[in-house]
Design an enzyme around this catalytic site. Structure first.
Site, PDB file in Angstrom:
ATOM      1  N   ASN A   1      35.251  16.097  24.634  1.00  0.00           N
ATOM      2  CA  ASN A   1      35.926  15.423  23.520  1.00  0.00           C
ATOM      3  C   ASN A   1      37.011  16.330  22.955  1.00  0.00           C
ATOM      4  O   ASN A   1      37.221  17.446  23.447  1.00  0.00           O
ATOM      5  CB  ASN A   1      34.900  15.040  22.441  1.00  0.00           C
ATOM      6  CG  ASN A   1      34.194  16.265  21.900  1.00  0.00           C
ATOM      7  OD1 ASN A   1      34.789  17.090  21.226  1.00  0.00           O
ATOM      8  ND2 ASN A   1      32.910  16.407  22.239  1.00  0.00           N
TER       9      ASN A   1
ATOM     10  N   PRO B   1      19.692  16.668  24.268  1.00  0.00           N
ATOM     11  CA  PRO B   1      18.892  16.940  23.074  1.00  0.00           C
ATOM     12  C   PRO B   1      19.766  16.873  21.829  1.00  0.00           C
ATOM     13  O   PRO B   1      20.941  17.247  21.871  1.00  0.00           O
ATOM     14  CB  PRO B   1      18.398  18.381  23.302  1.00  0.00           C
ATOM     15  CG  PRO B   1      19.285  18.956  24.347  1.00  0.00           C
ATOM     16  CD  PRO B   1      19.807  17.821  25.157  1.00  0.00           C
TER      17      PRO B   1
ATOM     18  N   PHE C   1      27.214  17.687  10.192  1.00  0.00           N
ATOM     19  CA  PHE C   1      28.520  17.059  10.035  1.00  0.00           C
ATOM     20  C   PHE C   1      28.432  15.634  10.570  1.00  0.00           C
ATOM     21  O   PHE C   1      27.594  15.347  11.432  1.00  0.00           O
ATOM     22  CB  PHE C   1      29.595  17.816  10.834  1.00  0.00           C
ATOM     23  CG  PHE C   1      30.283  18.902  10.051  1.00  0.00           C
ATOM     24  CD1 PHE C   1      29.601  20.047   9.673  1.00  0.00           C
ATOM     25  CD2 PHE C   1      31.620  18.774   9.685  1.00  0.00           C
ATOM     26  CE1 PHE C   1      30.232  21.044   8.955  1.00  0.00           C
ATOM     27  CE2 PHE C   1      32.269  19.771   8.968  1.00  0.00           C
ATOM     28  CZ  PHE C   1      31.572  20.911   8.597  1.00  0.00           C
TER      29      PHE C   1
HETATM   30  O1  PMT Z   1      36.748  21.057  15.922  1.00  0.00           O
HETATM   31  P1  PMT Z   1      37.808  20.454  15.027  1.00  0.00           P
HETATM   32  O2  PMT Z   1      39.000  19.929  15.793  1.00  0.00           O
HETATM   33  O3  PMT Z   1      38.203  21.381  13.903  1.00  0.00           O
HETATM   34  O4  PMT Z   1      37.188  19.154  14.370  1.00  0.00           O
HETATM   35  C1  PMT Z   1      36.125  19.267  13.452  1.00  0.00           C
HETATM   36  C2  PMT Z   1      35.109  18.135  13.640  1.00  0.00           C
HETATM   37  C3  PMT Z   1      35.761  16.813  13.316  1.00  0.00           C
HETATM   38  C4  PMT Z   1      34.573  18.117  15.062  1.00  0.00           C
HETATM   39  C5  PMT Z   1      33.955  18.460  12.644  1.00  0.00           C
HETATM   40  O5  PMT Z   1      34.431  18.460  11.335  1.00  0.00           O
HETATM   41  C6  PMT Z   1      32.812  17.462  12.776  1.00  0.00           C
HETATM   42  O6  PMT Z   1      32.800  16.411  12.186  1.00  0.00           O
HETATM   43  N1  PMT Z   1      31.806  17.812  13.614  1.00  0.00           N
HETATM   44  C7  PMT Z   1      30.679  16.924  14.004  1.00  0.00           C
HETATM   45  C8  PMT Z   1      31.142  16.031  15.113  1.00  0.00           C
HETATM   46  C9  PMT Z   1      30.072  15.103  15.621  1.00  0.00           C
HETATM   47  O7  PMT Z   1      29.869  15.069  16.806  1.00  0.00           O
HETATM   48  O8  PMT Z   1      29.414  14.435  14.739  1.00  0.00           O
HETATM   49  P2  PMT Z   1      28.232  13.384  15.106  1.00  0.00           P
HETATM   50  O9  PMT Z   1      28.326  12.394  14.041  1.00  0.00           O
HETATM   51  O10 PMT Z   1      28.331  12.884  16.492  1.00  0.00           O
HETATM   52  O11 PMT Z   1      26.919  14.259  15.018  1.00  0.00           O
HETATM   53  C10 PMT Z   1      26.203  14.431  13.810  1.00  0.00           C
HETATM   54  C11 PMT Z   1      25.658  15.836  13.694  1.00  0.00           C
HETATM   55  O12 PMT Z   1      24.689  16.069  14.722  1.00  0.00           O
HETATM   56  C12 PMT Z   1      26.700  16.919  13.850  1.00  0.00           C
HETATM   57  O13 PMT Z   1      26.371  17.948  12.942  1.00  0.00           O
HETATM   58  C13 PMT Z   1      26.519  17.377  15.295  1.00  0.00           C
HETATM   59  O14 PMT Z   1      26.884  18.764  15.443  1.00  0.00           O
HETATM   60  C14 PMT Z   1      25.032  17.181  15.509  1.00  0.00           C
HETATM   61  N2  PMT Z   1      24.641  16.847  16.885  1.00  0.00           N
HETATM   62  C15 PMT Z   1      25.056  15.691  17.479  1.00  0.00           C
HETATM   63  C16 PMT Z   1      24.620  15.370  18.755  1.00  0.00           C
HETATM   64  C17 PMT Z   1      23.744  16.252  19.427  1.00  0.00           C
HETATM   65  N3  PMT Z   1      23.316  15.988  20.641  1.00  0.00           N
HETATM   66  N4  PMT Z   1      23.360  17.379  18.822  1.00  0.00           N
HETATM   67  C18 PMT Z   1      23.762  17.691  17.567  1.00  0.00           C
HETATM   68  O15 PMT Z   1      23.406  18.741  17.036  1.00  0.00           O
END
Ligand code: PMT
Length: 420
Positions: free
Chosen positions: A215, A326, A346
């Protein structure tokens, strides 16, 4: 993350060729809105004129312990160091280190060092000299002695080619790094004795020998949090995947210079394994999950390039079967209470930010979640974030640089930790 604004920096320059780099440092400090008072040794004035520093700092430059008409202050060697937030000597020559290691006070700079109160005014030394002078046992003994003194920090010299034509350790650290070290010294240490683990960037899930699922996360938000955590005194471990910052040598070099532990991974599984290693024993910890982790990966990876329409193999580009990765954050949040860190998640959404962010906070069972829209957060230097906590508080922060927002996120987390 401007910890330099309105700070009073006393900048001393001693006599070496790298005195010209102090001009750049002075300029950077002024750009960061610090007040800069320059003092120079007599030898330093042979390399760069006081007038140069006067023009850049906006203040008269002092060079003499006695009768310095520039300041009109007979007690400048006492007063200057009473009224500053940080005393920097850059470059600090071998002679300067020897003097201050042994308590001499026969010129303005050494007298200022002796007259300073280490509790109120830290001293940052950035040595620069010929490599043989640096490696000389006496210099090494002097620097070792100074390094153990209360309130003294050393910006150790870098290796490389030197003005004398020799190659070795002794070059003044680049002014941009000294600037960061100054900012770090001045930052409040609200995360002292706290381990902070951060994930950042994108994961890459291989399909075949050339392709993969990834991504557009640049890693900037996660790296900003890692740097902020280090500035605030944390013991930082950054676990990151792909990042645009890899192409900008400065950030990686700065992280090495500031001794921020950095572990590079490729896949979500590798990230999971690295993260989980940090949470065995019971101690104060924070986990900030910024990485954009792939939710799924191909169920089968082949070590050759798949052909467009090759049905000879069980997998082809037309129908890649996926299995779930995971969920790292949810797994950390589900650890037994005595191992579980304070978790900050996040949520990157393209719509319905409030609704989805609240859902993620509850589903992942975490105390704090940072919501941002894809169009605000991905890639750039700035972001617009909303904090959602488990007590249903919602705090919308004004758009700002990722560096500044990182500080705000960590302050909020620390505040919650203290009041839990
Ligand atoms: O890297 P940049 O260009 O500076 O951009 C920053 C960002 C937009 C990536 C950052 O601010 C952000 O939002 N990061 C989380 C992105 C994300 O994938 O969010 P999500 O909604 O899919 O996941 C929710 C949370 O679970 C996140 O904290 C993620 O790290 C965590 N996660 C998700 C999937 C997974 N398999 N394991 C996880 O730990």
């Amino acid at each position: 993350m401007n910890f330099l604004a309105n700070k009073k920096i006393l900048l001393a320059i001693t006599g070496g060729i790298s005195a010209y780099k102090a001009v750049i440092l002075c300029r950077l400090l002024k750009k960061a809105n610090a007040h800069v008072q320059v003092v120079m040794s007599k030898a330093a004035t042979e390399f760069v004129t006081p007038l140069t520093f006067q023009a850049i700092s906006g203040n008269p430059v002092l060079t003499n312990i006695f009768d310095d008409s520039a300041s009109n202050d007979a007690m400048a060697h006492i007063h200057l160091v009473r009224d500053c937030d940080l005393f920097v000597i850059a470059p600090a020559t071998a002679d300067c280190l020897a003097k201050i290691a042994h308590g001499f006070a026969d010129d303005l700079i050494s007298a200022l060092v002796l007259a300073r109160n280490p509790q109120k005014c830290p001293l940052l030394l950035a040595p620069a000299m010929n490599n043989q002078m640096w490696e000389n046992q006496i210099t090494q003994e002097n620097i070792a002695k100074l390094a153990t003194q209360n309130g003294v920090k050393i910006s150790y010299p870098a290796a490389g080619s030197q003005a004398c034509g020799e190659i070795g350790v002794g070059r003044l650290v680049e002014p941009e790094f000294i600037l960061e070290e100054i900012a770090m010294t001045l930052a409040p240490k609200i995360l002292a004795n706290q381990k902070v683990v951060i994930t950042a960037g994108s994961t890459f899930e291989r399909i075949d020998s050339v392709r993969g699922i990834t991504n557009l996360s640049s890693g900037k938000m996660g790296f900003a949090i890692a740097k902020a955590a280090k500035f605030l005194g944390g013991d930082v471990c950054l676990i990151h995947g792909g990042t645009q910052l890899e192409n900008q040598q400065f950030t990686f070099a700065l992280f090495d210079y500031l001794q921020i532990q950095r572990i590079k991974i490729q896949t979500a599984e590798q990230m999971y394994n690295e993260v989980m290693q940090n949470f065995h024993e019971n101690s104060q910890k924070i986990f900030v999950s910024v990485a954009a982790v792939a939710d799924y990966r191909p169920s089968k990876v082949v070590d050759f390039k798949l052909k467009k329409n090759n049905f000879k193999h069980s997998q082809n580009l037309n129908a890649i079967s996926l299995i779930e990765n995971p969920d790292i954050l949810a797994s950390v949040a589900a650890l037994p209470e005595n191992q579980r860190p304070f978790c900050v998640g996040f949520a990157a959404e393209s719509e319905n930010l409030h609704e989805y962010a609240k859902q993620k906070l509850t589903k992942k069972n975490i105390p704090l979640l940072v919501g941002n829209l894809i169009q605000d957060g991905f890639g750039g230097e700035n972001n617009k974030i909303i904090l959602f906590d488990k007590y249903n508080n919602i705090k919308e922060l004004p758009p700002d640089s990722k560096d500044n927002l990182a500080i705000e996120i960590l302050k909020y987390a620390k505040n919650m930790l203290e009041n839990k």
